[in-house]
Design an enzyme around this catalytic site. Structure first.
Site, PDB file in Angstrom:
ATOM      1  N   SER A   3      42.771  43.982  45.637  1.00 35.86           N
ATOM      2  CA  SER A   3      43.110  43.845  44.218  1.00 35.86           C
ATOM      3  C   SER A   3      43.109  45.240  43.605  1.00 35.86           C
ATOM      4  O   SER A   3      42.513  46.173  44.182  1.00 35.86           O
ATOM      5  CB  SER A   3      42.032  42.987  43.534  1.00 35.86           C
ATOM      6  N   TYR A  47      33.269  40.328  41.858  1.00 35.53           N
ATOM      7  CA  TYR A  47      34.663  40.455  42.308  1.00 35.53           C
ATOM      8  C   TYR A  47      34.979  41.911  42.644  1.00 35.53           C
ATOM      9  O   TYR A  47      35.562  42.214  43.687  1.00 35.53           O
ATOM     10  CB  TYR A  47      35.578  39.930  41.201  1.00 35.53           C
TER      11      TYR A  47
HETATM   12  P1  NAD Z   1      44.704  30.958  43.702  1.00 37.07           P
HETATM   13  O1  NAD Z   1      43.540  30.368  43.013  1.00 37.07           O
HETATM   14  O2  NAD Z   1      46.094  30.536  43.339  1.00 37.07           O
HETATM   15  O3  NAD Z   1      44.582  30.767  45.281  1.00 37.07           O
HETATM   16  C1  NAD Z   1      43.371  30.935  45.942  1.00 37.07           C
HETATM   17  C2  NAD Z   1      43.467  30.250  47.285  1.00 37.07           C
HETATM   18  O4  NAD Z   1      42.199  30.402  47.938  1.00 37.07           O
HETATM   19  C3  NAD Z   1      43.742  28.755  47.170  1.00 37.07           C
HETATM   20  O5  NAD Z   1      44.544  28.352  48.248  1.00 37.07           O
HETATM   21  C4  NAD Z   1      42.350  28.149  47.288  1.00 37.07           C
HETATM   22  O6  NAD Z   1      42.354  26.820  47.761  1.00 37.07           O
HETATM   23  C5  NAD Z   1      41.743  29.092  48.307  1.00 37.07           C
HETATM   24  N1  NAD Z   1      40.293  29.062  48.326  1.00 37.07           N
HETATM   25  C6  NAD Z   1      39.417  29.236  47.297  1.00 37.07           C
HETATM   26  N2  NAD Z   1      38.162  29.082  47.745  1.00 37.07           N
HETATM   27  C7  NAD Z   1      38.253  28.837  49.073  1.00 37.07           C
HETATM   28  C8  NAD Z   1      37.300  28.599  50.092  1.00 37.07           C
HETATM   29  N3  NAD Z   1      35.981  28.564  49.842  1.00 37.07           N
HETATM   30  N4  NAD Z   1      37.742  28.355  51.334  1.00 37.07           N
HETATM   31  C9  NAD Z   1      39.066  28.344  51.610  1.00 37.07           C
HETATM   32  N5  NAD Z   1      40.014  28.570  50.696  1.00 37.07           N
HETATM   33  C10 NAD Z   1      39.593  28.809  49.442  1.00 37.07           C
HETATM   34  O7  NAD Z   1      44.523  32.525  43.534  1.00 37.07           O
HETATM   35  P2  NAD Z   1      45.472  33.775  43.800  1.00 37.07           P
HETATM   36  O8  NAD Z   1      45.650  34.463  42.509  1.00 37.07           O
HETATM   37  O9  NAD Z   1      46.672  33.392  44.598  1.00 37.07           O
HETATM   38  O10 NAD Z   1      44.487  34.664  44.666  1.00 37.07           O
HETATM   39  C11 NAD Z   1      44.682  34.941  46.029  1.00 37.07           C
HETATM   40  C12 NAD Z   1      44.021  36.254  46.375  1.00 37.07           C
HETATM   41  O11 NAD Z   1      44.658  37.306  45.639  1.00 37.07           O
HETATM   42  C13 NAD Z   1      42.538  36.325  45.999  1.00 37.07           C
HETATM   43  O12 NAD Z   1      41.830  37.029  46.990  1.00 37.07           O
HETATM   44  C14 NAD Z   1      42.542  37.110  44.707  1.00 37.07           C
HETATM   45  O13 NAD Z   1      41.340  37.786  44.497  1.00 37.07           O
HETATM   46  C15 NAD Z   1      43.679  38.072  44.975  1.00 37.07           C
HETATM   47  N6  NAD Z   1      44.257  38.681  43.766  1.00 37.07           N
HETATM   48  C16 NAD Z   1      44.822  37.911  42.799  1.00 37.07           C
HETATM   49  C17 NAD Z   1      45.368  38.532  41.687  1.00 37.07           C
HETATM   50  C18 NAD Z   1      46.037  37.768  40.586  1.00 37.07           C
HETATM   51  O14 NAD Z   1      46.351  38.382  39.557  1.00 37.07           O
HETATM   52  N7  NAD Z   1      46.298  36.483  40.738  1.00 37.07           N
HETATM   53  C19 NAD Z   1      45.309  39.914  41.571  1.00 37.07           C
HETATM   54  C20 NAD Z   1      44.714  40.661  42.565  1.00 37.07           C
HETATM   55  C21 NAD Z   1      44.199  40.024  43.672  1.00 37.07           C
END
Ligand code: NAD
Length: 257
Positions: free
Chosen positions: A139, A152
């Site tokens: 991130s 985080y």
């Molecule tokens: P999201 O909530 O849409 O997806 C998260 C996924 O992780 C889902 O499939 C969920 O079921 C799964 N998950 C959560 N807890 C879990 C567990 N205990 N075991 C197995 N699966 C689990 O979120 P996202 O925004 O797509 O995030 C995905 C990644 O990207 C994360 O690591 C997040 O930190 C990172 N990220 C997101 C953003 C953003 O702006 N959305 C920015 C930077 C980084």
């Protein structure tokens, strides 16, 4: 079809960035092992519609034994994992003195330790094949901090460190390990923060949206899951053979400030 015949495992791929990256890898011909909570059948259908094989394992990424089971499942279905994308993640927002210890433990386990477990279990077969790609979804918070996100930020800085260490250990092989550092991406994880902000500040969701971008992301536009998929595909390409241990921002200028 650069990844034809290869197998990719993407943690947290039932939604958001994980599903977007899984689709981009499937479009390159990779078979997929999906993981995550929620609508597994919908995600499987989306990937299979792209003409590749896909399987699902519902391991909880906070549990090492379930991760071990998932990696054994992937090997039994497809032989080995060629592309590992460590993406599953959760968020919790609170001041450090108010941060619930169980939330801290869950964020460190899911956002950081799970990548240690999948990586340690995937690398032997990658070394044997002398080819592998590990892509860690860190991130902007792997490079800089924000208030109220201690767990985080710690986990994401940690996964950038893990990426570098693994890249060094595999540097003389065909296995690479890199991190992608997205800025704001409009997924359920971020939508919740926008909705919470609108409720807390008594403003519209649209205003909360604009405020969130304006605060951090100079482009004032969300990064998309398709753009992140494109970067993951590049990291899997021969052109990226010597990209090792980087933390590549795709954040609309967030960390350039
Ligand atoms: P999201 O909530 O849409 O997806 C998260 C996924 O992780 C889902 O499939 C969920 O079921 C799964 N998950 C959560 N807890 C879990 C567990 N205990 N075991 C197995 N699966 C689990 O979120 P996202 O925004 O797509 O995030 C995905 C990644 O990207 C994360 O690591 C997040 O930190 C990172 N990220 C997101 C953003 C953003 O702006 N959305 C920015 C930077 C980084």
């Amino acid at each position: 079809m650069m990844l034809q015949g290869k197998t990719a495992l993407v943690t947290g791929s039932t939604s958001g960035i994980g599903l977007g990256i899984a689709k981009a890898l499937a479009q390159q011909g990779a078979n997929l092992v999906l993981n995550g909570f929620g609508d597994a059948d919908g995600a499987l259908a989306e990937i299979r519609a792209l003409g590749v094989k896909a399987e699902y394992h519902g391991a909880d990424m906070s549990k090492a034994s379930q991760i071990e089971d998932m990696m054994a499942f992937a090997a039994s279905k497809f032989g080995r994992v060629d592309v590992l994308v460590n993406n599953a993640g959760i968020q919790h927002v609170a001041k450090v003195e108010d941060f619930p210890p169980e939330k801290w433990d869950a964020i460190i386990a899911i956002n950081l330790s799970s990548a240690f477990h999948t990586t340690r279990l995937a690398i032997p077969a990658m070394r044997e094949a002398n080819w592998g790609r590990i892509v860690n979804i860190a991130s902007a918070h792997g490079l800089v901090a924000s208030a109220q996100k201690s767990a985080y930020v710690a986990a994401k800085h940690g996964i950038v460190g893990l990426t570098k260490a693994v890249a060094l250990e595999t540097a003389t092989t065909g296995v690479t390990c890199n991190a992608i550092c997205p800025g704001w991406v409009l997924t359920p994880l971020v939508q919740k923060q926008i909705d919470d902000r609108a409720a807390r500040e008594g403003i519209t969701v649209e205003q909360a949206n604009n405020d969130l971008l304006g605060e951090k992301q100079p482009s004032l536009q969300f990064t998309t899951v398709e753009q992140l998929g494109g970067l993951a595909v590049f990291l899997c390409s021969p052109a990226a053979d010597q990209v090792r241990g980087v933390a590549w921002a795709m954040d609309g200028g967030w960390t350039a400030q």
